[in-house]
Design a protein around this motif. Structure first.
Motif: not given
Length: 150
Positions: A67-77, A81-92
């Motif tokens: 949970q801490e690793f997932l909270s600290r990861s900024t790799i996806i953001s 980028g800022n497309g729909p795929v990025s939004g979906l990955l951020k939501a997941l």
């Protein structure tokens, strides 16, 4: 229909389904306690053996660390980028982080001191390791206090 002839206070007959089930009384602690007789997340788990209890503590520690690793990861953001795929990955990623956080919270609600200590150590170890991997722990964008922060 004569309502006066119905006996509303009768007890169930011995052949009714309520009488055929053995009564099990589950005890849920409402204060912190020591002991390996904990009930964590699922009925019957970890059971009564000390080995399974220690395994359950390791599972809680690893869940808190993840949970801490997932909270600290900024790799996806930062990399997608800022497309729909990025939004979906951020939501997941957010859904995975919250799901793990709620599992840790529910495990701690067993009120077992060992589970509580395992969760705190897992969060501390996860924070330390994630800050080494992802950079300084002071400038993270994840949760600040605990599993309920977004």
């Amino acid at each position: 229909m004569n309502m006066g002839s119905m006996n509303m206070t009768s007890s169930p007959s011995p052949s009714s389904p309520m009488m055929m089930r053995p009564k099990r009384r589950m005890m849920m602690h409402m204060t912190f306690y020591w002991g390996s007789d904990a009930l964590i997340l699922f009925r019957g788990w970890p059971g009564t053996s000390l080995g399974m209890y220690l395994f359950a503590l390791v599972v809680v520690l690893v869940l808190a660390l993840v949970q801490e690793f997932l909270s600290r990861s900024t790799i996806i953001s930062t990399r997608v980028g800022n497309g729909p795929v990025s939004g979906l990955l951020k939501a997941l990623l957010h859904a995975a982080r919250m799901g793990v956080a709620y599992l840790v919270m529910l495990a701690v609600m067993s009120f077992n001191v060992g589970v509580f200590i395992a969760a705190v150590v897992g969060h501390a170890l996860g924070f330390f390791l994630a800050s080494r991997v992802f950079g300084s722990g002071d400038d993270h964008k994840g949760s600040d206090v605990g599993p309920m922060s977004c």
